[in-house]
Write a protein that holds these residues in place. Structure first.
Motif, PDB file in Angstrom:
ATOM      1  N   ASP A  42      -3.797   7.419  -2.700  1.00  0.00           N
ATOM      2  CA  ASP A  42      -3.782   6.112  -2.038  1.00  0.00           C
ATOM      3  C   ASP A  42      -3.863   5.027  -3.099  1.00  0.00           C
ATOM      4  O   ASP A  42      -4.802   5.014  -3.912  1.00  0.00           O
ATOM      5  N   ARG A  72       0.841  -1.188   0.000  1.00  0.00           N
ATOM      6  CA  ARG A  72       0.000   0.000   0.000  1.00  0.00           C
ATOM      7  C   ARG A  72       0.880   1.243   0.000  1.00  0.00           C
ATOM      8  O   ARG A  72       1.862   1.308   0.748  1.00  0.00           O
ATOM      9  N   ALA A  87      -2.843   0.637  -3.997  1.00  0.00           N
ATOM     10  CA  ALA A  87      -2.498  -0.680  -3.472  1.00  0.00           C
ATOM     11  C   ALA A  87      -2.164  -1.591  -4.636  1.00  0.00           C
ATOM     12  O   ALA A  87      -2.827  -1.557  -5.688  1.00  0.00           O
ATOM     13  N   GLU A 145      -9.855  -2.679   1.229  1.00  0.00           N
ATOM     14  CA  GLU A 145     -10.327  -1.317   0.936  1.00  0.00           C
ATOM     15  C   GLU A 145     -11.659  -1.313   0.193  1.00  0.00           C
ATOM     16  O   GLU A 145     -12.364  -0.295   0.178  1.00  0.00           O
TER      17      GLU A 145
END
Length: 623
Positions: free
Chosen positions: A133, A47, A135, A431
């Motif tokens: 953000d 992440r 991942a 998420e």
């Protein structure tokens, strides 16, 4: 040679294109703080969170922001979301929200550029703080790829130190978070300053230009990492009458970390479990979160029921701690299913006269474990209509959730079936475990569909039982002998009636009438002999039937039948003598007197036979 020249030409063109893009960019990163989180304790997920302060240097307002993903990492991108906070002339924050994706572009078959719309254009000199953000699944690799049972698993992350971006970066700081405080086997130290403190490696702050083209390579300990759910099927049944939900989940779990080299020793594993638990690579237990109101929890694997599990409350949730039959090491799999019932008040709400809203989590998976293939089946009450699904996700990467509302599931006593919503998703990270809402209508009449169907089935079964109970499917009826006796005595009564009629017509002075009586007696005698033989046979069967357990024939009926047959047989013997006397026509006066007595006896016996026959008929009707 020609091929090498072509590759050089393509590389030069790509470099010129990137340079032109950077030169044309209106925005600049004044400061970037990039965090690379390698501390995932489930799947091999990396992440990243990059906080960038951007500023518009151009006179033309800028209303979009572009995120770049390195081409080699783009196929492993599974989550991307961008938020921002706008700053005015000073440092006052004016707000923040998730940016909306407006376009994507691909390079080499992979999506590498994502363009987001800013809520308001940035004028010259305006600044904003943007948070990216992302991942990446399987962005680390076990090194070495195979381990002996006692060896410790290590993973390798290999990337770039600088943040990939079409914008220039003035100042950069990078933090790498490790899963344990153990010193990594190795990590990149090509720039300065670099510090290792506990489980965090920090690079910088340093100029963005000096970080370009520098690798970020970390070889670190990760003993519990490598789980992935190859498939996860979640069935949710909605019960409107009881306002409850029933959930069952089927899971196929695999460990894709460093594979086991050689055989597995249970003895060595138990010794290490007792002395060096923190160093064991095998996964011993799996925590599955459940709602607080979960009840009737069960857990079974492919072999059967598993008792080595524990259900505990943790805050506002319950946790089902599943302990597999064997520890999970690299290359091993474990399949099971679990289920529970939950109070529907927290998930099902009536929003109108016949409108309902069902809100449930897309999935409650194992913390930190990614799901390759997720299939959610929402089974609504029978009769539900006007179905619609609402689901929002901030994820800009990956494929949208596939929704199918045309399914039908049949269960016990269903007539039209239960409308079913199917949801499918690929590469689901924690998420993405957001809620999904289903709107549907259910009229009051439709609510009674199941009770009415059950009542109809009960009525139909009762009717069929009555009809089938009235049928006699036996080959020989139990009351056949009694019925046959009744028929024989009815026949005998008719014969005696014929004799009485002939007797009434006899005149002692009329030889013709006497001869007619004699003829009648002769034919009646033959018939009565046959009748008597049949009576004897059926009387024997009646006696046998009376002795059978459960036969409904009273003692009175049996005695009446016996007396009736005895009397008839005695009368038959006298009838034979009478016939002989009349046929010879040579009787004396005394014999003729006897003739009259016999005829009176015939009448008396006929009355007895008729009464006995009536008793037999009634008895036959009650058997």
């Amino acid at each position: 040679m020609h091929r090498r020249s072509l590759l050089v030409l393509l590389a030069s063109a790509a470099a010129l294109l990137l340079a032109a893009t950077a030169a044309d960019a209106k925005l600049v990163h004044t400061t970037v703080v990039r965090t690379v989180d390698l501390s995932s304790q489930g799947s091999r997920i990396v992440r990243e969170a990059a906080t960038a302060a951007i500023r518009n240097l151009d006179d033309t307002p800028e209303d979009t922001y572009t995120v770049e993903i390195p081409r080699d990492r783009a196929p492993r991108l599974t989550h991307l979301a961008v938020t921002h906070e706008v700053l005015g002339g000073g440092s006052e924050k004016k707000g923040g929200e998730v940016l909306k994706l407006v376009s994507k572009s691909m390079t080499g078959g992979a999506t590498t550029h994502f363009t987001f719309a800013l809520p308001a254009p940035l004028g010259k000199g305006d600044a904003a703080i943007v948070r990216i953000d992302s991942a990446f699944l399987d962005d680390t690799a076990p090194l070495p790829r195979a381990l002996a049972q006692g060896d410790r698993q290590r993973l390798l992350f290999d990337g770039q130190l600088a943040l990939a971006s079409p914008y220039d970066t003035e100042t950069l700081k990078v933090e790498v978070r490790l899963p344990t405080s153990a010193a990594p086997e190795s990590y990149s130290q090509t720039v300065s300053p670099v510090t290792l403190r506990g489980s965090t490696i920090t690079y910088g702050p340093l100029p963005g230009s000096s970080a370009a083209n520098h690798p970020l390579r970390v070889h670190f300990d990760a003993p519990k990492v490598g789980l992935v759910a190859r498939s996860w099927r979640r069935d949710v049944w909605v019960r409107n009458f009881g306002s409850s939900l029933e959930v069952e989940e089927h899971v196929h779990l695999a460990h894709n970390g460093a594979s086991l080299k050689g055989h597995f020793s249970r003895l060595d594993h138990m010794q290490a479990y007792a002395t060096q638990l923190h160093k064991i690579n095998a996964v011993m237990s799996l925590p599955v979160p459940l709602p607080k109101s979960a009840s009737e929890v069960y857990f079974r694997d492919e072999i059967g029921n598993v008792s080595t599990s524990r259900l505990a409350s943790q805050g506002n949730r319950k946790v089902l701690e599943i302990q597999p039959r064997y520890p999970l090491v690299g290359g091993w799999v474990y399949n099971w299913f679990h289920g529970y019932a939950v109070d529907g008040a927290a998930f099902l709400a009536q929003v109108g006269a016949s409108q309902y809203r069902l809100t449930v989590p897309l999935v409650d998976g194992i913390p930190g474990v990614a799901i390759d293939d997720l299939h959610v089946k929402l089974v609504l009450p029978e009769g539900a209509a006007e179905i619609s699904v609402e689901h929002t996700s901030p994820n800009a990467a990956g494929t949208p959730l596939a929704i199918d509302t045309s399914g039908v599931t049949y269960y016990y006593l269903d007539t039209t079936g239960r409308p079913t919503v199917h949801l499918r998703a690929r590469t689901v990270l924690p998420e993405h475990w957001t809620n999904v809402a289903v709107m549907y209508s259910l009229s009051p009449l439709r609510k009674l569909q199941k009770p009415l169907a059950v009542a109809s089935v009960v009525v139909l079964l009762t009717f069929l039982i009555r009809v089938l109970g009235s049928l006699d499917c036996t080959l020989v009826r139990r009351d056949t002998p009694l019925r046959r006796l009744a028929e024989l005595h009815s026949s005998r009564a008719r014969i005696l009636a014929r004799v009485r009629t002939a007797r009434a017509a006899v005149s002692q002075d009329d030889e013709a009438s006497v001869a007619a009586l004699a003829g009648t007696l002769s034919s009646a005698n033959a018939e009565l002999k046959t009748n008597a033989a049949a009576l004897g046979m059926h009387r024997q069967r009646v006696d046998e039937l009376a002795r059978e357990p459960g036969t409904v024939i009273g003692a009175k009926v049996v005695r009446a039948v016996a007396e009736m047959v005895d009397a008839d047989l005695e009368w038959a013997d006298g009838e034979i003598e009478l016939a002989k006397m009349v046929l010879t026509n040579d009787g004396t006066d005394a014999e003729r007197a006897r003739f009259s007595d016999v005829l009176r006896r015939v009448n008396a016996v006929a009355k007895v036979a008729g009464a006995a026959a009536e008793v037999v008929r009634k008895a036959a009707g009650t058997v």
